[in-house]
Motif scaffolding. Structure first.
Motif, short mmCIF file in Angstrom:
data_model
loop_
_atom_site.label_atom_id
_atom_site.label_comp_id
_atom_site.label_asym_id
_atom_site.label_seq_id
_atom_site.Cartn_x
_atom_site.Cartn_y
_atom_site.Cartn_z
N ALA A 133 0.87 -0.92 0.17
CA ALA A 133 -0.16 -0.26 -0.18
C ALA A 133 0.56 1.04 -0.07
O ALA A 133 0.79 2.14 -0.59
N ARG A 134 2.17 0.88 0.89
CA ARG A 134 2.53 1.86 0.96
C ARG A 134 3.06 2.69 -1.11
O ARG A 134 3.04 4.04 -1.19
N ASP A 135 3.85 1.75 -1.24
CA ASP A 135 4.75 1.51 -2.44
C ASP A 135 3.32 2.23 -2.82
O ASP A 135 4.40 3.59 -4.25
N PHE A 136 2.11 1.64 -3.49
CA PHE A 136 1.76 2.11 -4.76
C PHE A 136 0.85 3.73 -3.84
O PHE A 136 1.08 3.89 -5.13
N VAL A 137 1.26 3.78 -2.88
CA VAL A 137 0.19 5.78 -2.80
C VAL A 137 1.00 6.39 -3.13
O VAL A 137 1.04 7.53 -3.61
N GLU A 138 2.51 6.26 -3.05
CA GLU A 138 3.37 6.84 -2.74
C GLU A 138 4.09 6.56 -4.27
O GLU A 138 4.49 8.04 -4.62
N GLY A 139 3.95 5.65 -5.32
CA GLY A 139 4.34 5.88 -6.54
C GLY A 139 3.39 7.00 -7.26
O GLY A 139 3.78 7.69 -8.14
N ALA A 140 1.37 6.83 -6.38
CA ALA A 140 1.05 7.76 -7.47
C ALA A 140 0.73 9.09 -7.43
O ALA A 140 0.80 9.34 -8.40
N LEU A 141 1.64 9.40 -6.12
CA LEU A 141 2.00 10.76 -6.05
C LEU A 141 3.24 11.07 -5.96
O LEU A 141 3.05 12.33 -5.38
N SER A 142 4.20 9.92 -6.50
CA SER A 142 4.85 10.66 -7.11
C SER A 142 5.55 11.84 -8.06
O SER A 142 4.09 12.47 -8.71
N GLY A 143 6.19 13.14 -7.86
CA GLY A 143 6.07 14.30 -8.43
C GLY A 143 5.25 15.11 -8.58
O GLY A 143 5.46 16.25 -9.25
N ILE A 144 4.27 14.98 -7.27
CA ILE A 144 3.14 15.84 -6.91
C ILE A 144 3.27 16.31 -6.01
O ILE A 144 4.01 16.16 -4.92
N GLU A 145 3.65 18.06 -5.64
CA GLU A 145 3.73 18.30 -4.52
C GLU A 145 2.85 18.95 -3.65
O GLU A 145 1.84 18.99 -4.07
#
Length: 168
Positions: A133-145
């Motif tokens: 889950a953490r990898d999924f969410v942080e991957g989805a949010l990467s590049g977003i401030e």
């Protein structure tokens, strides 16, 4: 984390099934966890087949109530279904995090039967995806401030407790 396939194995076929997989180059293969059950759903394909995912090879997902509930919902609906929050069997190091699985039923006929009874008779396995889950969410949010003043908590939709929290 991975994309895989788990198939149904009856208790009568379990020993022959294990021997077949062992003869395919996996001499230590067994359906896990040990114990007698009415039916097994053995993971037989999982990519990438890396060290973490090898931990799931042979795992009977039907032996876990959270996984089984999602699998039965997918079977009965004929549609993809997500499990509740779980700890993946791939969690083998210090960076343990909540996870979830997405199941798509695979019917022998190749099409989705109409009734639940027909679906129960025709199901042969599941295509599934495992997510940390953490990898999924942080991957989805990467590049977003993201503002440090905004918090994000995601529960599995089944409950709201520490056990059902996927991301906080």
């Amino acid at each position: 984390q991975g994309l895989g396939y788990a198939e149904f194995v009856s208790p009568e076929r379990k020993e022959i099934y294990e021997e077949r997989i062992q003869s395919e180059g996996f001499p230590d293969f067994t359906i896990r966890p040990e114990g007698e059950r009415e039916v097994y759903t053995s993971i037989i394909y999982l990519e990438p087949f890396d060290e973490r995912n090898k931990q799931a090879f042979g795992f009977d997902m039907y032996s876990n109530n959270v996984r089984r509930a999602a699998m039965e919902q997918a079977r009965d609906s004929g549609e993809p279904k997500m499990s509740g929050a779980i700890t993946l069997v791939q969690e083998i190091d210090d960076d343990v995090q909540s996870g979830f699985l997405m199941y798509v039923p695979h019917y022998q006929s190749g099409s989705t039967p109409q009734t639940i009874s027909e679906k129960e008779d025709d199901i042969v396995g599941y295509v599934y995806a495992a997510f940390r889950a953490r990898d999924f969410v942080e991957g989805a949010l990467s590049g977003i401030e993201v503002s440090p003043y905004i918090g994000l908590k995601i529960d599995d939709g089944i409950g709201q407790s520490e056990e059902t929290t996927l991301y906080n």
